[in-house]
Design a protein around this motif. Sequence first.
Motif, PDB file in Angstrom:
ATOM      1  N   SER A  99       0.817  -1.210   0.000  1.00 37.39           N
ATOM      2  CA  SER A  99       0.000   0.000   0.000  1.00 37.39           C
ATOM      3  C   SER A  99       0.847   1.256   0.000  1.00 37.39           C
ATOM      4  O   SER A  99       0.449   2.288  -0.544  1.00 37.39           O
ATOM      5  N   LEU A 100       2.046   1.204   0.608  1.00 46.71           N
ATOM      6  CA  LEU A 100       2.952   2.348   0.585  1.00 46.71           C
ATOM      7  C   LEU A 100       3.805   2.351  -0.670  1.00 46.71           C
ATOM      8  O   LEU A 100       3.989   3.393  -1.307  1.00 46.71           O
ATOM      9  N   LEU A 101       4.315   1.189  -1.059  1.00 45.84           N
ATOM     10  CA  LEU A 101       5.197   1.127  -2.218  1.00 45.84           C
ATOM     11  C   LEU A 101       4.492   1.596  -3.487  1.00 45.84           C
ATOM     12  O   LEU A 101       5.069   2.347  -4.286  1.00 45.84           O
ATOM     13  N   THR A 102       3.251   1.183  -3.693  1.00 44.12           N
ATOM     14  CA  THR A 102       2.580   1.516  -4.943  1.00 44.12           C
ATOM     15  C   THR A 102       2.213   2.992  -5.050  1.00 44.12           C
ATOM     16  O   THR A 102       1.870   3.458  -6.135  1.00 44.12           O
ATOM     17  N   GLN A 103       2.272   3.724  -3.942  1.00 47.09           N
ATOM     18  CA  GLN A 103       2.045   5.160  -4.020  1.00 47.09           C
ATOM     19  C   GLN A 103       3.252   5.890  -4.599  1.00 47.09           C
ATOM     20  O   GLN A 103       3.124   7.027  -5.051  1.00 47.09           O
ATOM     21  N   ASN A 104       4.411   5.255  -4.581  1.00 47.43           N
ATOM     22  CA  ASN A 104       5.624   5.904  -5.054  1.00 47.43           C
ATOM     23  C   ASN A 104       5.786   5.753  -6.553  1.00 47.43           C
ATOM     24  O   ASN A 104       5.379   4.742  -7.141  1.00 47.43           O
ATOM     25  N   PRO A 105       6.363   6.741  -7.195  1.00 50.80           N
ATOM     26  CA  PRO A 105       6.244   6.839  -8.656  1.00 50.80           C
ATOM     27  C   PRO A 105       7.006   5.788  -9.441  1.00 50.80           C
ATOM     28  O   PRO A 105       6.706   5.580 -10.614  1.00 50.80           O
ATOM     29  N   GLN A 106       7.983   5.101  -8.832  1.00 46.58           N
ATOM     30  CA  GLN A 106       8.686   4.056  -9.579  1.00 46.58           C
ATOM     31  C   GLN A 106       7.832   2.809  -9.772  1.00 46.58           C
ATOM     32  O   GLN A 106       8.144   1.953 -10.586  1.00 46.58           O
ATOM     33  N   PHE A 107       6.737   2.730  -9.007  1.00 44.18           N
ATOM     34  CA  PHE A 107       5.910   1.530  -9.026  1.00 44.18           C
ATOM     35  C   PHE A 107       4.605   1.767  -9.778  1.00 44.18           C
ATOM     36  O   PHE A 107       4.058   2.866  -9.773  1.00 44.18           O
ATOM     37  N   THR A 820       8.570  10.820 -10.905  1.00 43.68           N
ATOM     38  CA  THR A 820       9.014  10.067 -12.082  1.00 43.68           C
ATOM     39  C   THR A 820       8.266  10.546 -13.309  1.00 43.68           C
ATOM     40  O   THR A 820       7.028  10.627 -13.310  1.00 43.68           O
ATOM     41  N   PHE A 821       9.028  10.866 -14.343  1.00 44.62           N
ATOM     42  CA  PHE A 821       8.475  11.153 -15.663  1.00 44.62           C
ATOM     43  C   PHE A 821       8.725   9.935 -16.541  1.00 44.62           C
ATOM     44  O   PHE A 821       9.876   9.551 -16.771  1.00 44.62           O
ATOM     45  N   THR A 822       7.640   9.305 -17.001  1.00 45.12           N
ATOM     46  CA  THR A 822       7.758   8.149 -17.888  1.00 45.12           C
ATOM     47  C   THR A 822       7.615   8.627 -19.319  1.00 45.12           C
ATOM     48  O   THR A 822       6.522   8.989 -19.766  1.00 45.12           O
ATOM     49  N   ASP A 823       8.717   8.636 -20.016  1.00 42.87           N
ATOM     50  CA  ASP A 823       8.731   9.114 -21.396  1.00 42.87           C
ATOM     51  C   ASP A 823       8.185   8.060 -22.352  1.00 42.87           C
ATOM     52  O   ASP A 823       7.495   8.375 -23.322  1.00 42.87           O
ATOM     53  N   LYS A 824       8.485   6.791 -22.033  1.00 40.25           N
ATOM     54  CA  LYS A 824       8.113   5.722 -22.956  1.00 40.25           C
ATOM     55  C   LYS A 824       7.735   4.473 -22.175  1.00 40.25           C
ATOM     56  O   LYS A 824       8.392   4.109 -21.201  1.00 40.25           O
ATOM     57  N   TYR A 825       6.640   3.864 -22.575  1.00 40.45           N
ATOM     58  CA  TYR A 825       6.319   2.503 -22.161  1.00 40.45           C
ATOM     59  C   TYR A 825       5.695   1.841 -23.380  1.00 40.45           C
ATOM     60  O   TYR A 825       4.512   2.056 -23.681  1.00 40.45           O
ATOM     61  N   ASP A 826       6.508   1.071 -24.091  1.00 44.72           N
ATOM     62  CA  ASP A 826       6.060   0.435 -25.327  1.00 44.72           C
ATOM     63  C   ASP A 826       6.027  -1.073 -25.124  1.00 44.72           C
ATOM     64  O   ASP A 826       6.943  -1.654 -24.537  1.00 44.72           O
ATOM     65  N   ARG A 827       4.979  -1.683 -25.638  1.00 47.67           N
ATOM     66  CA  ARG A 827       4.852  -3.137 -25.553  1.00 47.67           C
ATOM     67  C   ARG A 827       4.487  -3.679 -26.922  1.00 47.67           C
ATOM     68  O   ARG A 827       3.459  -3.319 -27.487  1.00 47.67           O
ATOM     69  N   GLN A 828       5.344  -4.523 -27.439  1.00 48.95           N
ATOM     70  CA  GLN A 828       5.091  -5.171 -28.717  1.00 48.95           C
ATOM     71  C   GLN A 828       4.797  -6.637 -28.430  1.00 48.95           C
ATOM     72  O   GLN A 828       5.657  -7.391 -27.978  1.00 48.95           O
TER      73      GLN A 828
END
Length: 961
Positions: A99-107, A820-828
């Motif tokens: 519950s705490l970890l998922t609030q952080n932006p890396q997760f 965290t700024f996520t510039d790309k999340y691509d899934r092929q």
Amino acid sequence: MVAYRRRCVLLVSTSIAGLALAAPAFAQDTRVPPSQSAGAAAPVEGAPTASDATAANASEGEIIVTGSRIVRSDLAASSPVTTLTGADLKLTNSVTVESLLTQNPQFVPATTNTTNNGNAGVATVDLRGLTPKRTLVLVDGRRQVAYDSNGVVDLNTIPTALIKRIDTLTGGASTVYGSDAVAGVVNFILDDEFKGLRLDASTSITGRGDGPEYNASITGGIKLGDRGNFVASAGYTRRDGIFQDARGYSAQNLDSGNATTPPFASGSSNATPTAFDTAGGRTQVGPNGTLLPFYSPYNFNPANYLQVPLERYNVTALIKYKLTDTIEFFGRGTYIKSKVQAILAPTATAGFAFNVSQDNPFLTPAERAVFFNADNNPDGANAVQLGIRRRVTELGGRIQNFDNDAYQFVGGLRGEIGSGLKWEVFGQYADTTRNLQLNNDLSYNRTFQAIDAVAGPNGTVVCRDPSGGCAPLNVFGLNSLSAASLAFVRANGAERDRSNELVTGGNLSGDLGFLKSPFADLPAAFTVGVEYRREFAKTDVDSAFGSGDLIYYGQGQAVAPFAYDVKEIYTEVKVPLVADRPFFHALNIEGGYRYSDYSTVGGVHTFKGGGDYSPVDGIRFRGEFNRAVRAPNINELVSPLVSGTDNLNSDPCAGTNPVGNAQLSALCLATGVPASRLGQVNGPIAGQVNVFVGGNRNLKAEKSNTYTLGVVINPPQLRALSVTVDYFNINIQNAIGTFGGSPQNIVNGCYNVAQTASSPFCQALLRNPLTGEFSGGVNYGVVEANANNTALKTSGIDVGVSYRTDLFTKLKVSLAFNGTFTDKYDRQSDTDSTAQKCAGKFGLLCNLNPIPRWKHVAGLNLGYDQFSLLTRWRYVGAISEDAGTDIFVRRISPQSYFDLTASVAVNQRFDFNIGVQNVTDRNPPVVGGTAGGTAYNSGNTFPNVYDSLGRTLFAGVSAKF
């Protein structure tokens, strides 16, 4: 922990709550470094010469550094590591760590307390959204056992009362830790130095008065003379469930609508009264017993949990004891038992095809006239097969009960040889068992038998086939189903998962005196080690679940007992090249290599290289490259091909889509749509479809390349300030996934990409030969199977800021920011498919929890004397619909949540916390119930991403003796 606080500060802090923020906790233990934060996961490495994680433990015996097995305080890590402390868990009332970890932006949220559909009875963590199986979970730097054959760790097995800190290393780390560390590592460090007795208790409840949570633990520690320490802890947690109808936004299922129609009340075509699929369209039993066009969908939301209940017991013991002045024994034993329940809407006949005979006495004249007209019965037969959609509300919800047991034992010896070499040998064994009970489904075969009724003696109605004690099932009227018929068709299932893990190894580390730069004062440092690991898992299912006869639960995957092992050798080297020279305050390089020999996929190599450069004291540039691997888990290798359900929003052959489109019409006919149904095929039921998934013994190990490049700023004139900026780039090739990635991708690949019936996409489609739909029986749907056919890419920037200062003698201020700024999340999903762009997106094409481009947690902590006030600001950036989704809510605006925690320490023995999460009681954004996969989009929102419970109040106390 450090104490403070006074009432005047409350007024000050409240006035600036708009700034704020998840800030560093003022702990009474002054050894906690200021860069460790409450809820913000601020950078560990504030100083350029040593990580705070190292500094925090330097005076406490054994040092645990995340990201390297080399322990030397002058050498900082080149990989970014962030940390949370045990105090953070208390200040945010996070009695379950996810519950705490998922609030952080890396997760990106995985399985949490608000996951109902798709909950496996566990809690999991997911770095960068690359799935939990690519996040390695460690306890004290050692692997935690998976809960089943999928190789994923249940975070409920972590003893939260003993957590000293949680280190998160993002990016590949297979060179240091082996397989699975593709997205990164979450390392739970336990407090093996605790002395005395501590009682902890907390409780919480929502602002609506529901969903209470209770947590209590007792921890004790004693010194073993002057040679060691023994710590033991026991805890209990209980969380009550909340149903979706307890909140206005989720009480009624809403259709997401198209781009011009707002969400409106909707539901499932599996309804009460019964609906029927006929040649003239879908009809439904009307209030007076006649047949009407379908008019009343079933609202399934109220039957689903918004928060799933949990009950957990845990016991942990830690020991370390010096056998001699240079040899120390260490050990850990943990046992945890947890119970989780998920509830889905009552089962239904699901539109499956059933025999209906003209002599069925339950039929009304209106039904007999429609079912046996020329369109439905062109041959004049005495019986027809109809798709029947009856929601069996009389059985109650589909209840899934999970009982989990896990234990782990770790033991070993460590010591020193001479003054420079350290050594360690260890062994660990862990075992988990998960018992799953699936209740209140229907047996397709017995339902088929019970619906086919005939007139019996003395005006009774009986089954045409009375075998097995069959009781006739009347789905054709308005009355409730009889108790006898329900008892006959009801079907339960059971599954038992067992997994265990054996790990043993040893390492040697120290200085390489012969390897020393003429421009540095200290020589290179190294570590070399070996490990052996054996993984075992099996899954047993009962005859009902294994038969494939259950209409909604599908067929359980009985995984035969299977084990594999891996033998590994690894090494790391860090070399100071220049130190304390003009324009070269420090220049260090590092490298590492691991060779792993798997009994399943053979030998794989992983390696890393990097370094850091500090031109002057207070600024350090760092960068690293990692080649990481993930070997296929047991389920991916050997699970049989069985049926289940997944998400399918649209079918190109449904409705009038093929009309006037010669190419599409021909392809629909070639892929199983009867000519008589062209232009009349119904779309997927409730956005779901049967799927057939299973393992592949020919899988290979995944490989990934990870780059990180960043800067750490910690000026000597302002040591209380730490700023980190890190770029990350993770590229996973050869990734293991189901063929096509999702049913929607396979369907789109057939009709929009390949556009030929002989393509693998079209060959994977199994349509009902009567209706042309993907429903109507357990044999129809979409075939998926495991393959090394997926590519995943993500990149972005992490930013961390922490600052702490004393304004006056007793007034302390600390701030922290982690974004965290996520510039790309691509899934092929396949080499023939176009990469899906999922950064900042939501919807059925990406089919995952939304990943906003920007997410942060920020905090401000004000402390005065024995009182402090922590204010947190949780921010989730805007997201918009993906390329495969076209609904009314095309964009979800940024969402902000504010939390407050007040703490007071009394006589250095009692700590009291009282707080409010989501102070403004903000509801989550409403997008309807068809805006994404059902594991993510539920209750008309994305409950794992947004605060779905509203304002929550909590209170906690710690008593130390």
